[in-house]
Design a protein around this motif. Structure first.
Motif, PDB file in Angstrom:
ATOM      1  N   GLU A  34       0.849  -1.184   0.000  1.00 38.90           N
ATOM      2  CA  GLU A  34       0.000   0.000   0.000  1.00 38.90           C
ATOM      3  C   GLU A  34       0.886   1.235   0.000  1.00 38.90           C
ATOM      4  OE1 GLU A  34      -2.277   3.179   0.259  1.00 38.90           O
ATOM      5  OE2 GLU A  34      -3.097   1.212  -0.259  1.00 38.90           O
ATOM      6  N   ARG A  35       0.643   2.140  -0.926  1.00 38.04           N
ATOM      7  CA  ARG A  35       1.511   3.312  -1.040  1.00 38.04           C
ATOM      8  C   ARG A  35       1.329   4.309   0.099  1.00 38.04           C
ATOM      9  NH1 ARG A  35      -0.669   7.435  -5.771  1.00 38.04           N
ATOM     10  NH2 ARG A  35      -2.677   7.927  -4.835  1.00 38.04           N
ATOM     11  N   GLY A  36       0.142   4.357   0.699  1.00 40.57           N
ATOM     12  CA  GLY A  36      -0.094   5.294   1.786  1.00 40.57           C
ATOM     13  C   GLY A  36       0.533   4.843   3.085  1.00 40.57           C
ATOM     14  N   THR A  37       0.541   5.742   4.053  1.00 36.87           N
ATOM     15  CA  THR A  37       1.116   5.413   5.355  1.00 36.87           C
ATOM     16  C   THR A  37       0.205   4.514   6.176  1.00 36.87           C
ATOM     17  OG1 THR A  37       0.204   7.462   6.272  1.00 36.87           O
ATOM     18  CG2 THR A  37       2.471   7.535   5.441  1.00 36.87           C
ATOM     19  N   GLY A  38      -1.053   4.399   5.755  1.00 38.24           N
ATOM     20  CA  GLY A  38      -1.996   3.493   6.405  1.00 38.24           C
ATOM     21  C   GLY A  38      -2.887   2.840   5.373  1.00 38.24           C
ATOM     22  N   LEU A  39      -3.689   1.891   5.806  1.00 35.47           N
ATOM     23  CA  LEU A  39      -4.647   1.239   4.921  1.00 35.47           C
ATOM     24  C   LEU A  39      -5.907   2.087   4.778  1.00 35.47           C
ATOM     25  CD1 LEU A  39      -4.385  -2.434   6.300  1.00 35.47           C
ATOM     26  CD2 LEU A  39      -3.128  -1.415   4.378  1.00 35.47           C
ATOM     27  N   ASN A  40      -6.769   1.694   3.824  1.00 35.13           N
ATOM     28  CA  ASN A  40      -8.097   2.302   3.720  1.00 35.13           C
ATOM     29  C   ASN A  40      -8.042   3.763   3.292  1.00 35.13           C
ATOM     30  OD1 ASN A  40     -10.978   2.014   4.049  1.00 35.13           O
ATOM     31  ND2 ASN A  40     -10.847   3.125   5.992  1.00 35.13           N
ATOM     32  N   ALA A  41      -7.000   4.149   2.550  1.00 34.24           N
ATOM     33  CA  ALA A  41      -6.793   5.561   2.236  1.00 34.24           C
ATOM     34  C   ALA A  41      -7.528   6.016   0.987  1.00 34.24           C
ATOM     35  CB  ALA A  41      -5.296   5.837   2.066  1.00 34.24           C
ATOM     36  N   GLY A  42      -8.045   5.092   0.166  1.00 32.74           N
ATOM     37  CA  GLY A  42      -8.664   5.470  -1.099  1.00 32.74           C
ATOM     38  C   GLY A  42     -10.172   5.362  -1.068  1.00 32.74           C
ATOM     39  N   THR A  43     -10.723   4.640  -2.037  1.00 32.01           N
ATOM     40  CA  THR A  43     -12.171   4.565  -2.220  1.00 32.01           C
ATOM     41  C   THR A  43     -12.893   4.042  -0.983  1.00 32.01           C
ATOM     42  OG1 THR A  43     -11.935   4.267  -4.605  1.00 32.01           O
ATOM     43  CG2 THR A  43     -13.981   3.515  -3.620  1.00 32.01           C
ATOM     44  N   SER A  44     -12.397   2.964  -0.377  1.00 36.45           N
ATOM     45  CA  SER A  44     -13.105   2.348   0.762  1.00 36.45           C
ATOM     46  C   SER A  44     -13.299   3.330   1.904  1.00 36.45           C
ATOM     47  CB  SER A  44     -12.327   1.126   1.260  1.00 36.45           C
ATOM     48  OG  SER A  44     -12.157   0.169   0.251  1.00 36.45           O
ATOM     49  N   GLY A  45     -12.253   4.071   2.236  1.00 35.46           N
ATOM     50  CA  GLY A  45     -12.301   4.971   3.375  1.00 35.46           C
ATOM     51  C   GLY A  45     -12.999   6.283   3.120  1.00 35.46           C
ATOM     52  N   ARG A  46     -13.500   6.472   1.875  1.00 39.10           N
ATOM     53  CA  ARG A  46     -14.164   7.727   1.525  1.00 39.10           C
ATOM     54  C   ARG A  46     -15.568   7.458   0.978  1.00 39.10           C
ATOM     55  NH1 ARG A  46     -10.039  11.395   1.857  1.00 39.10           N
ATOM     56  NH2 ARG A  46     -11.333  13.058   1.009  1.00 39.10           N
ATOM     57  N   SER A  47     -16.148   6.340   1.390  1.00 42.79           N
ATOM     58  CA  SER A  47     -17.491   5.982   0.942  1.00 42.79           C
ATOM     59  C   SER A  47     -18.536   6.548   1.899  1.00 42.79           C
ATOM     60  CB  SER A  47     -17.621   4.457   0.885  1.00 42.79           C
ATOM     61  OG  SER A  47     -17.625   3.920   2.197  1.00 42.79           O
TER      62      SER A  47
END
Length: 404
Positions: A34-47
């Motif tokens: 995962e490129r971010g510093t944490g998981l869930n940084a893209g579509t899933s975490g912004r639903s």
């Protein structure tokens, strides 16, 4: 330095961690990047966090609706602490098409949803403050899911079964031309990952990841705004029963309600406009169902991206509503498998389809068990929140409920 693994999974959203969990449970050696510093940084975490019953898709995509209904029931079993059993309502206002309402209701019955038809006074009992213009409605088994808890618990399960989770690991190149026949995944500032198979679960960025391996993957991502307002005590997920349009869903979220959403095509998932008109339209349209929303205090706004697959979108007229998923193997990059489209509710089913494909390529015959084994902390919200913080998985979708 080179790290050896059987499968590298690129993308730390719900689908990526779901694939890692499924493969690890089948005994496959997996590394998730995962490129971010944490998981869930893209579509899933912004639903908007709806655990769909399938009613939203019942007449346009009955197979997808049936998938939603099955996965809705499965997630309630394996991850009850991630789900709020709010129920859902579809309501028709006076200006909405009554024929569309009947088609939707019939389609929900056909899927096996057992919707409950409701008169206006019954709707007002369930949703105080609903608009006077409400004509009729029906109840469905929608719910609300915490993406942070779900992604983190899934990642913890993957790790418990032997997968390694690597955040801050941006993939910059994928070499498919090695003499060994294996793929080499190059990580910015990190080791090279040598794998027999690479799963591209990068959501809206999946086209860019495929291009690193010399493959083409047509993506048509769209953005949508979510507007969180101060509105305690809503009760059910509230859906306006009309053809898909902006501002047709209101989601109970602790002491808030999350209103959604718009659908605007974007060219670059890293750099896109966020327009005031989207917020204003969403507020205005949702207030047609709940007039008090027009004066509610806006607590926060955030935009999510839908990882839509171009061939599917070109086959549709108007605003796409199916949100089905596709598993794509690439002739130009043997060993690379991409998964695109879909929605949070069906993330486990998507992961199963990908894992079936990868295991078939690897000669692994172990069956999927992800629908039977509960997630870590399944019924313990405090433990789930600890996991969300540990994996850096708290995102805009539930930052008001799961504290960092």
């Amino acid at each position: 330095m080179t790290v050896e693994t059987e499968v590298a999974v690129i993308g730390g959203g719900a689908t990526g961690v779901g694939v890692a969990r499924d493969l690890a449970m089948r005994g496959v050696d997996v590394a998730l990047l995962e490129r971010g510093t944490g998981l869930n940084a893209g579509t899933s975490g912004r639903s908007h966090g709806v655990l769909h019953s399938g009613a939203r898709y019942a007449e346009s995509d009955p197979d997808g609706a049936a998938d939603c209904l099955r996965e809705n029931r499965t997630l309630r079993e394996i991850a009850p602490g991630c789900v709020v059993d709010s129920g859902g309502l579809f309501v028709r206002l006076a200006d909405d098409d009554s024929a569309y309402f009947e088609r939707k209701l019939d389609a929900c019955r056909e899927v096996g949803m057992d919707p409950t038809r409701l008169a206006p006074d019954e709707i007002r009992e369930r949703v105080p403050g609903i608009a006077e213009a409400v004509e009729e409605g029906f109840g469905v088994p929608d719910g609300v899911v915490s993406p942070a808890r779900l992604v983190a618990a899934t990642a913890a399960s993957a790790r418990d079964h032997g997968a390694s989770i690597h955040t801050g690991s941006a993939v910059v190149d994928i070499d498919v031309g090695s003499d060994s026949g294996r793929l080499a995944v190059h990580v910015d500032g990190g080791p090279t990952i040598a794998a027999d198979s690479v799963v591209n679960a990068a959501g809206p960025w999946a086209g860019e990841v495929a291009a690193m391996a010399g493959a083409q993957l047509g993506m048509r991502p769209t953005r949508g705004v979510m507007v969180a307002v101060d509105y305690p005590g809503l009760g059910p997920v509230l859906n306006r029963c009309r053809e898909p349009a902006d501002g047709d869903i209101v989601v109970p979220h602790g002491e808030q309600a999350v209103l959604g959403t718009t659908s605007v095509a974007v060219d670059d998932p890293d750099t896109f406009e966020r327009e005031d008109w989207e917020v204003e339209r969403t507020l205005s349209e949702c207030a047609a169902m709940l007039p008090a929303l027009a004066d509610a205090m806006v607590e926060r706004t955030y935009w999510g991206l839908r990882p839509l697959y171009e061939p599917d979108e070109l086959a549709r007229e108007g605003r796409g509503i199916s949100r089905d998923f596709a598993v794509v193997a690439h002739d130009a990059a043997p060993g690379l498998v991409s998964v695109v489209g879909g929605k949070l509710t069906t993330y486990r089913r998507m992961a199963e389809a990908v894992a079936d494909r990868v295991c078939g390529d690897l000669g692994v015959e172990e069956p999927c068990r992800t629908a039977e084994e509960p997630l870590p902390g399944a019924g313990d919200p405090e433990r789930l929140d600890q996991l969300a913080r540990e994996f850096g998985a708290v995102g805009p979708a539930d930052s008001d409920v799961v504290r960092e």
